[in-house]
Write an enzyme that holds these catalytic residues in place. Structure first.
Site: not given
Ligand code: NAP
Length: 270
Positions: A16-17, A66, A87, A103, A131, A154, A234
């Protein structure tokens, strides 16, 4: 002369950017344009070389690039340093490429818009990827009291960059947290029926934030709303990070409502 920017990813056709960022350029009356460029894994070096040679105004970076872009920057802004994920690429006056991660700004922007206070809050995050780390950074910057991480791997690595002032909790009890954040892909179109938490662990006082924006209402959000809890999707974070990116590239402050409306108009979100 039109100044080009691009979002790179693979796949990128769903991004959508361009719609969000181009609405800002247009409203600011700037002769700038964002394109989406499909860049396969291993080819980010070529995309960055093009960026340098044709003096692009900026670049947004989405999955899965990224980390690899972060490794190829001339310098990293503090927003990207600990995250190892970029990003947003910003060219400096001298032509250096500086890596940012917007972000955290996007997350903070969306919570501020929804009047959710992070200062002093106990925040439980699902996931420990890029994120999730950006959300952790936002929690630290805002003075959250405690951050819990529930992740299949992680979690320990993510907790390692917590300062002593914030408690990291790797065995979180849902009931001890006020804000629950989904930073996994669970709920995205291909995992539509999945949620990081079951209904019986949710209560009406929880505030849920799902970083997934497509679909606009995920299974996690539905479960929360059924329990009487508040759920935030989001899209706000996506727009918030783009607001920051446009500012970094152009030095101007775009109209965030115009950008949010441009996102909401996209057929893929309806
Ligand atoms: P990432 O770096 O790949 O991290 C994904 C995290 O989710 C990892 O902890 C991963 O665990 C976990 N995970 C993946 N599949 C899972 C599954 N089936 N069950 C449980 N855990 C799973 O991705 P990211 O960049 O952090 O993105 C995470 C989500 O946030 C995505 O949905 C993305 O679209 C969204 N996002 C939204 C925005 C926004 O602006 N709204 C911005 C950034 C990201 P493993 O490491 O074990 O695989």
């Amino acid at each position: 002369m039109t100044r080009l920017t691009a979002v790179i990813g693979d796949p990128v056709h769903h991004s959508l950017s361009p719609a969000i960022v181009n609405s800002a350029f247009e409203n600011l009356k700037l002769d700038w344009k964002m394109l989406s460029l499909q860049v396969p894994a291993g080819k980010t070096g070529t995309a960055l070389k093009v960026m340098r040679h044709i003096q692009m105004g900026g670049m947004s970076v989405t999955m899965p690039h990224k980390q690899s872009v972060a490794e190829q920057m001339d310098a990293l802004d503090s927003s990207a340093e600990n995250l190892g994920a970029v990003n947003c690429v910003v060219p400096s006056q001298s032509g250096q490429l500086i890596g940012y991660n917007t972000d955290s700004d996007g997350f903070l922007w969306s919570l501020e818009k929804e009047k959710v206070e992070l200062a002093g809050a106990r925040v439980l995050i699902f996931g420990a990827g890029g994120a999730a780390r950006a959300v952790i950074r936002a929690c630290i910057l805002s003075g959250a009291e405690r951050v819990g991480i529930r992740a299949r791997s992680k979690a320990q690595e993510a907790a390692e960059f917590f300062p002593a002032s914030v408690q990291a909790d790797l065995s979180p009890e849902f009931s001890e947290y006020e804000i629950l954040v989904n930073a996994t892909p669970l709920g995205m179109a291909h995992l539509k029926e999945e949620s990081p938490a079951k209904a019986d662990s949710l209560k009406s006082s929880h505030i849920l934030v799902d970083l997934v924006y497509n679909p606009p209402k995920t299974r996690f959000m539905e479960l929360a709303e059924n329990e009487g809890a508040r759920a935030i999707g989001g899209l706000g974070m996506l727009v918030g990070q783009a607001v920051k990116a446009v500012h970094l590239w152009t030095g101007k402050n775009p109209d965030s409502e115009i950008m949010l409306n441009a996102a909401r108009r996209q057929p893929s979100l309806r």
